[in-house]
Design an enzyme around this catalytic site. Structure first.
Site, PDB file in Angstrom:
ATOM      1  N   LYS A 112       0.833  -1.199   0.000  1.00 53.57           N
ATOM      2  CA  LYS A 112       0.000   0.000   0.000  1.00 53.57           C
ATOM      3  C   LYS A 112       0.868   1.249   0.000  1.00 53.57           C
ATOM      4  CE  LYS A 112      -3.364  -2.711   2.557  1.00 53.57           C
ATOM      5  NZ  LYS A 112      -2.481  -3.794   3.063  1.00 53.57           N
ATOM      6  N   CYS A 239      -8.087  -6.162   7.408  1.00 57.68           N
ATOM      7  CA  CYS A 239      -8.564  -7.296   6.615  1.00 57.68           C
ATOM      8  C   CYS A 239      -9.295  -8.282   7.533  1.00 57.68           C
ATOM      9  CB  CYS A 239      -7.418  -7.949   5.850  1.00 57.68           C
ATOM     10  SG  CYS A 239      -5.968  -8.349   6.831  1.00 57.68           S
TER      11      CYS A 239
END
Lengths: 313, 178
Positions: A112, A239
């Site tokens: 990311k 997540c």
């Protein structure tokens, strides 16, 4: 217990949800626009006979049909980076701009982070922080392979992240700053959303871990809001499907820091569900519905949670 | 331990910004920004404008980093931009990642390899390439990819041989290349 059964009542189609969680994920790469263009990356894959399929919601995210990344020329050149499809969402919600000052609180191994660098056109100050020194070397390796040159690698506990190294106490000094334009908190979590890649996470899951990691998440998100400029953006992502680690964390920080949860534009063609306001005996602020939940059966990806916060002026 | 008062020491745990010119130099033998940019221009013929937004830093003796932004000087962090150059030795040595990042439009000292030579190069093999008629020393090794020339990394050319300096960690990524 299988934690997925705990969350099945949250989804619109329990059977589809549980069935999707059983399937393994395809190998996915993101085109690194610091070193090439989407067109050239695709041409290089075509030339090598590597079969891929572009995702229908992001032209630079490609599903490889057979091979894993790391075995072809465009990968060697840092044109491609292996990254789970759904994990491209937080950087999109963050919407980083060239020249800004941005902090990625839990950056390693850097998928990311490097996506954010590319969205900044590799210009500005991007701080990639992680408390784990071993994982930081992976971040550094990935960033250099991808040609990132606007990254500052930092090794602090994000919960009490000090701005001192960046000149907080010497505001007259050139290059000093004490607040960020944007911060990404991609928090450590229970990770059931990655079960399609790593089924062990389901066996290792415990309620105790949920409780302890939620404490860490709250600490990091609070610090993120504190060091963001008024009007700046903080993105919180995990997540996990656990409301204790998602909406409950947002609700906790909303009560203690001056910020609000705002809507963000999910890319067209990518299906999400709103954050939930009730779980077991708890109720959460109604604005948590602006957060987006992603279940594996919706887009054939891993599971995910992403919320966008605006720091109040 | 670090001596806070010793400004002329080259301390290994922090990044110190390179002086713009020799007049501003405090630490002995520290290269200047001008020297670093000129080295890239002279060695590879790249446009110096490519480095306009960059600040240059030294961490440890001779290791030069390029950062595309502004931070305070000195700064104690784990990394700052990209390691681009090893100085304070007779022949300055560019890094693989820097050559890949900055030498796409290089006009000098670029050795273009055939597909077989490129594969051997990134696997870390040294090769006898007598056909090269250019300079000795550190070259940008490149090959054709998707219709254009793309830099692979740094080769050291001596006595008809091109030595690969591709780091082990990058070589491993190509083990299954064929």
């Amino acid at each position: 217990m299988n934690p997925l059964e705990r969350y099945a009542p949250l989804v619109d189609d329990e059977a589809a949800f549980l069935e999707a969680c059983e399937r393994s994920l395809p190998s996915v790469v993101r085109v690194n626009t610091i070193k090439t263009t989407v067109e050239r990356a695709r041409e290089a894959l075509d030339d090598e006979g590597v079969a891929y399929e572009p995702t229908d919601w992001h032209p630079g995210i490609l599903k490889l049909e057979n091979s894993s990344p790391g075995t072809n020329w465009p990968y060697f050149h840092g044109w491609l980076h292996g990254q789970e499809e759904v994990s491209a969402l937080p950087a999109i919600a963050l919407d980083p701009q060239p020249g800004e000052r941005i902090w990625d609180t839990c950056a390693a191994p850097g998928s990311k982070t490097t996506q954010i660098a590319a969205m900044m056109d590799d210009e500005g100050v991007l701080i990639g922080n992680d408390n784990n020194l071993g994982r930081l070397s992976a971040l550094r390796h990935n960033a250099e392979r991808l040609g990132v040159t606007n990254l500052v690698v930092s090794n602090q506990d994000a919960r009490n992240f000090s701005m001192k190294p960046f000149g907080e106490r010497t505001p007259d000094k050139s290059g000093s700053f004490e607040q960020f334009d944007r911060v990404l908190v991609d928090a450590p979590c229970s990770c059931e959303g990655t079960c399609r890649k790593n089924p062990d996470v389901l066996d290792e899951w415990t309620m105790n871990h949920v409780a302890s990691v939620a404490g860490i998440q709250k600490g990091i998100l609070r610090r993120a809001v504190q060091v963001t400029k008024p009007g700046g953006t903080v993105v919180y992502s995990t997540c996990t499907f656990a409301p204790e680690e998602n909406e409950a964390v947002l609700d906790f920080v909303l009560e203690r820091e001056d910020c609000e949860i705002v809507a963000w534009d999910v890319p067209d063609g990518f299906e999400t569900a709103p954050g939930i306001t009730e779980w077991e005996d708890d109720e959460y602020d109604s604005s948590v519905t602006n957060a987006r939940r992603v279940y594996p059966h919706q887009n054939d990806t891993g599971g995910f949670f992403t919320a966008k916060l605006e720091v109040n002026a | 331990m670090r001596d806070e008062t010793a400004e002329d020491e080259n301390w290994g745990q922090q990044f110190d910004r390179l002086p713009a010119t020799p007049d501003e130099r405090v630490v002995e033998a520290r290269p200047t920004r001008t020297e670093v940019v000129e080295w890239w221009v002279e060695r590879f013929g790249i446009d110096p404008k490519m480095f306009d937004g960059y600040t240059f830093w030294e961490k440890g003796a001779g290791k030069i980093w390029a950062f595309n932004g502004e931070v305070v000087d000195p700064i104690e962090v784990q990394g700052l931009g990209m390691r681009i150059l090893r100085t304070r030795q007779r022949h300055w040595k560019p890094s693989t990642n820097a050559v890949q990042r900055f030498c796409r439009d290089a006009t000098k000292n670029v050795i273009e390899l055939s597909p077989g030579e490129a594969t051997a190069f990134v696997a870390g093999h040294d090769q006898q390439l007598d056909w090269w008629e250019g300079d000795w020393g550190y070259l940008t090794a490149a090959h054709e990819l998707a219709g254009e020339r793309e830099p692979l990394g740094v080769g050291l050319y001596l006595h008809g041989e091109l030595r690969s300096t591709v780091p082990k960690g990058r070589q491993e990524e190509l083990v299954k290349l064929d």
